[in-house]
Scaffold this motif. Structure first.
Motif, PDB file in Angstrom:
ATOM      1  N   ASP A   4       0.840  -1.201   0.000  1.00  0.00           N
ATOM      2  CA  ASP A   4       0.000   0.000   0.000  1.00  0.00           C
ATOM      3  C   ASP A   4       0.877   1.255   0.000  1.00  0.00           C
ATOM      4  O   ASP A   4       0.777   2.119   0.863  1.00  0.00           O
ATOM      5  CB  ASP A   4      -0.981   0.013   1.171  1.00  0.00           C
ATOM      6  N   PHE A   5       1.723   1.338  -1.016  1.00  0.00           N
ATOM      7  CA  PHE A   5       2.551   2.520  -1.224  1.00  0.00           C
ATOM      8  C   PHE A   5       1.716   3.684  -1.747  1.00  0.00           C
ATOM      9  O   PHE A   5       2.059   4.841  -1.518  1.00  0.00           O
ATOM     10  CB  PHE A   5       3.643   2.225  -2.268  1.00  0.00           C
ATOM     11  N   SER A  34      -3.384  -4.029  -2.001  1.00  0.00           N
ATOM     12  CA  SER A  34      -4.481  -3.825  -2.947  1.00  0.00           C
ATOM     13  C   SER A  34      -4.510  -2.404  -3.497  1.00  0.00           C
ATOM     14  O   SER A  34      -4.887  -2.196  -4.660  1.00  0.00           O
ATOM     15  CB  SER A  34      -5.823  -4.147  -2.270  1.00  0.00           C
ATOM     16  N   ASN A  35      -4.104  -1.412  -2.701  1.00  0.00           N
ATOM     17  CA  ASN A  35      -4.118  -0.031  -3.194  1.00  0.00           C
ATOM     18  C   ASN A  35      -3.049   0.217  -4.250  1.00  0.00           C
ATOM     19  O   ASN A  35      -3.103   1.227  -4.955  1.00  0.00           O
ATOM     20  CB  ASN A  35      -3.932   0.955  -2.040  1.00  0.00           C
ATOM     21  N   ASP A  36      -2.071  -0.674  -4.330  1.00  0.00           N
ATOM     22  CA  ASP A  36      -1.065  -0.574  -5.386  1.00  0.00           C
ATOM     23  C   ASP A  36      -1.572  -1.215  -6.681  1.00  0.00           C
ATOM     24  O   ASP A  36      -1.209  -0.784  -7.777  1.00  0.00           O
ATOM     25  CB  ASP A  36       0.228  -1.265  -4.950  1.00  0.00           C
ATOM     26  N   TYR A  37      -2.398  -2.227  -6.540  1.00  0.00           N
ATOM     27  CA  TYR A  37      -2.921  -2.946  -7.704  1.00  0.00           C
ATOM     28  C   TYR A  37      -4.173  -2.286  -8.291  1.00  0.00           C
ATOM     29  O   TYR A  37      -4.420  -2.370  -9.493  1.00  0.00           O
ATOM     30  CB  TYR A  37      -3.289  -4.377  -7.319  1.00  0.00           C
ATOM     31  N   PHE A  38      -4.982  -1.680  -7.415  1.00  0.00           N
ATOM     32  CA  PHE A  38      -6.255  -1.118  -7.846  1.00  0.00           C
ATOM     33  C   PHE A  38      -6.377   0.335  -7.377  1.00  0.00           C
ATOM     34  O   PHE A  38      -5.837   0.702  -6.324  1.00  0.00           O
ATOM     35  CB  PHE A  38      -7.430  -1.929  -7.273  1.00  0.00           C
ATOM     36  N   ALA A 100      -3.406 -11.098   0.937  1.00  0.00           N
ATOM     37  CA  ALA A 100      -4.471 -12.052   1.273  1.00  0.00           C
ATOM     38  C   ALA A 100      -5.835 -11.374   1.338  1.00  0.00           C
ATOM     39  O   ALA A 100      -6.865 -12.045   1.222  1.00  0.00           O
ATOM     40  CB  ALA A 100      -4.160 -12.726   2.605  1.00  0.00           C
ATOM     41  N   HIS A 101      -5.861 -10.063   1.512  1.00  0.00           N
ATOM     42  CA  HIS A 101      -7.140  -9.350   1.589  1.00  0.00           C
ATOM     43  C   HIS A 101      -7.923  -9.469   0.281  1.00  0.00           C
ATOM     44  O   HIS A 101      -9.150  -9.508   0.280  1.00  0.00           O
ATOM     45  CB  HIS A 101      -6.890  -7.885   1.935  1.00  0.00           C
ATOM     46  N   ILE A 102      -7.196  -9.540  -0.835  1.00  0.00           N
ATOM     47  CA  ILE A 102      -7.849  -9.719  -2.135  1.00  0.00           C
ATOM     48  C   ILE A 102      -7.616 -11.135  -2.667  1.00  0.00           C
ATOM     49  O   ILE A 102      -7.835 -11.405  -3.841  1.00  0.00           O
ATOM     50  CB  ILE A 102      -7.372  -8.666  -3.157  1.00  0.00           C
ATOM     51  N   ARG A 103      -7.132 -12.007  -1.787  1.00  0.00           N
ATOM     52  CA  ARG A 103      -6.954 -13.431  -2.084  1.00  0.00           C
ATOM     53  C   ARG A 103      -5.954 -13.668  -3.203  1.00  0.00           C
ATOM     54  O   ARG A 103      -6.120 -14.599  -4.014  1.00  0.00           O
ATOM     55  CB  ARG A 103      -8.308 -14.078  -2.412  1.00  0.00           C
ATOM     56  N   TRP A 104      -4.902 -12.884  -3.242  1.00  0.00           N
ATOM     57  CA  TRP A 104      -3.861 -13.063  -4.238  1.00  0.00           C
ATOM     58  C   TRP A 104      -2.650 -13.784  -3.662  1.00  0.00           C
ATOM     59  O   TRP A 104      -1.668 -13.999  -4.374  1.00  0.00           O
ATOM     60  CB  TRP A 104      -3.441 -11.707  -4.827  1.00  0.00           C
ATOM     61  N   HIS A 105      -2.688 -14.134  -2.392  1.00  0.00           N
ATOM     62  CA  HIS A 105      -1.568 -14.853  -1.802  1.00  0.00           C
ATOM     63  C   HIS A 105      -1.590 -16.311  -2.265  1.00  0.00           C
ATOM     64  O   HIS A 105      -2.652 -16.887  -2.500  1.00  0.00           O
ATOM     65  CB  HIS A 105      -1.636 -14.780  -0.277  1.00  0.00           C
ATOM     66  N   PHE A 118      16.631 -19.416   9.980  1.00  0.00           N
ATOM     67  CA  PHE A 118      15.674 -18.514  10.620  1.00  0.00           C
ATOM     68  C   PHE A 118      14.554 -18.216   9.632  1.00  0.00           C
ATOM     69  O   PHE A 118      14.802 -17.762   8.510  1.00  0.00           O
ATOM     70  CB  PHE A 118      16.379 -17.217  11.035  1.00  0.00           C
ATOM     71  N   GLY A 119      13.319 -18.483  10.019  1.00  0.00           N
ATOM     72  CA  GLY A 119      12.181 -18.279   9.132  1.00  0.00           C
ATOM     73  C   GLY A 119      11.612 -16.881   9.265  1.00  0.00           C
ATOM     74  O   GLY A 119      11.200 -16.470  10.346  1.00  0.00           O
ATOM     75  N   PHE A 120      11.571 -16.148   8.158  1.00  0.00           N
ATOM     76  CA  PHE A 120      11.110 -14.764   8.151  1.00  0.00           C
ATOM     77  C   PHE A 120      10.091 -14.605   7.034  1.00  0.00           C
ATOM     78  O   PHE A 120      10.370 -14.934   5.883  1.00  0.00           O
ATOM     79  CB  PHE A 120      12.295 -13.826   7.945  1.00  0.00           C
ATOM     80  N   ALA A 121       8.895 -14.106   7.369  1.00  0.00           N
ATOM     81  CA  ALA A 121       7.821 -13.958   6.385  1.00  0.00           C
ATOM     82  C   ALA A 121       7.396 -12.496   6.281  1.00  0.00           C
ATOM     83  O   ALA A 121       7.238 -11.816   7.291  1.00  0.00           O
ATOM     84  CB  ALA A 121       6.622 -14.827   6.772  1.00  0.00           C
ATOM     85  N   VAL A 122       7.197 -12.034   5.049  1.00  0.00           N
ATOM     86  CA  VAL A 122       6.777 -10.665   4.754  1.00  0.00           C
ATOM     87  C   VAL A 122       5.467 -10.743   3.983  1.00  0.00           C
ATOM     88  O   VAL A 122       5.378 -11.467   2.988  1.00  0.00           O
ATOM     89  CB  VAL A 122       7.843  -9.923   3.914  1.00  0.00           C
ATOM     90  N   MET A 123       4.455  -9.988   4.430  1.00  0.00           N
ATOM     91  CA  MET A 123       3.151 -10.032   3.765  1.00  0.00           C
ATOM     92  C   MET A 123       2.458  -8.692   3.934  1.00  0.00           C
ATOM     93  O   MET A 123       2.796  -7.920   4.839  1.00  0.00           O
ATOM     94  CB  MET A 123       2.294 -11.151   4.353  1.00  0.00           C
ATOM     95  N   HIS A 124       1.489  -8.432   3.065  1.00  0.00           N
ATOM     96  CA  HIS A 124       0.720  -7.197   3.217  1.00  0.00           C
ATOM     97  C   HIS A 124      -0.340  -7.353   4.297  1.00  0.00           C
ATOM     98  O   HIS A 124      -0.285  -6.707   5.333  1.00  0.00           O
ATOM     99  CB  HIS A 124       0.068  -6.782   1.904  1.00  0.00           C
ATOM    100  N   SER A 125      -1.284  -8.205   4.078  1.00  0.00           N
ATOM    101  CA  SER A 125      -2.359  -8.412   5.054  1.00  0.00           C
ATOM    102  C   SER A 125      -1.964  -9.481   6.059  1.00  0.00           C
ATOM    103  O   SER A 125      -1.428 -10.525   5.677  1.00  0.00           O
ATOM    104  CB  SER A 125      -3.648  -8.834   4.339  1.00  0.00           C
ATOM    105  N   PRO A 126      -2.251  -9.266   7.337  1.00  0.00           N
ATOM    106  CA  PRO A 126      -1.948 -10.301   8.327  1.00  0.00           C
ATOM    107  C   PRO A 126      -2.892 -11.494   8.253  1.00  0.00           C
ATOM    108  O   PRO A 126      -2.744 -12.426   9.044  1.00  0.00           O
ATOM    109  CB  PRO A 126      -2.109  -9.556   9.665  1.00  0.00           C
ATOM    110  N   ASP A 127      -3.831 -11.490   7.323  1.00  0.00           N
ATOM    111  CA  ASP A 127      -4.769 -12.613   7.217  1.00  0.00           C
ATOM    112  C   ASP A 127      -4.058 -13.939   6.960  1.00  0.00           C
ATOM    113  O   ASP A 127      -4.593 -15.002   7.293  1.00  0.00           O
ATOM    114  CB  ASP A 127      -5.780 -12.353   6.096  1.00  0.00           C
TER     115      ASP A 127
END
Length: 213
Positions: A4-5, A34-38, A100-105, A118-127
């Motif tokens: 969401d830039f 989603s604000n970057d895509y739409f 994940a908010h727009i189900r694109w994950h 070390f496991g590190f995860a980056v995501m937009h929505s915490p869903d």
């Protein structure tokens, strides 16, 4: 950067220039939201309180152009990828998930292959954070919620636009053996350009080696 830039597709150049100074010494990663895509559209504020609201049609923005501009600026795109990287001697299994908010994950890329790393995860929505935590990623970072953007004393966030409960709208959250951090972010909704009891933030997380006895 957890996405969401943009509030306007014309802002790509300004957004990329703004985040340039905070690029990392060892790595700089991003996913989009989603604000970057739409292109954002106005929504009745009370609609956020309605469960199961219908998904609306939206005009495509310039997500691919934004990704290319960020990559050209030295950032690495983590959209639905899993990688093994080494950062200053630390072996990391890195996961990036789309919104994940727009189900694109795409959780098909998420299963771990080397749990010694070390496991590190980056995501937009915490869903998608519960799945990442269950798969063994120790640190998960997300955004999307704006911390609720409007909070009330003693009540907290009124809405999160997420499946996460309002009391988990932002901050450090223990999720099983994992730690999830949800940033409030710096911005606001274009159509609700205000915050209440919810200060903007850019977060600095300092990690230390686990000591063994």
């Amino acid at each position: 950067m957890t996405g969401d830039f943009l509030a306007e597709p014309e802002a790509i150049e300004a957004a990329v220039e703004a985040v340039g100074p905070v690029r990392g010494r060892l790595a700089s990663w991003f996913v989009l939201g989603s604000n970057d895509y739409f292109i954002p559209k106005p929504l009745n504020y009370f609609a956020y309180f309605r469960k199961g609201r219908k998904r609306r049609r939206a005009r495509r923005g310039r997500g691919p152009d934004l990704s290319r501009a960020l990559v050209a600026g030295g950032w690495q795109d983590l959209t639905n990828v899993r990688r093994e990287v080494s950062l200053d001697g630390l072996d990391v299994e890195l996961l990036g998930l789309d919104d994940a908010h727009i189900r694109w994950h795409d959780l098909r890329v998420a299963p771990r292959r080397d749990e010694e790393r070390f496991g590190f995860a980056v995501m937009h929505s915490p869903d998608s954070a519960p799945e990442a935590a269950a798969l063994g990623y120790g640190l998960i970072v997300a955004g999307h919620t704006h911390g609720g953007q409007v909070r009330l004393p003693l009540v907290g966030a009124l809405v999160t636009n997420s499946t996460m409960p309002p009391k988990l709208a932002s901050g450090l959250i223990r999720m099983g053996t994992a730690v999830l951090h949800i940033s409030r972010g710096l911005g606001t909704s274009k159509f609700a350009p205000f915050r209440f009891w919810c200060r903007p933030e850019a977060t600095y997380l300092e990690l230390h080696p686990r000591t063994t006895r």
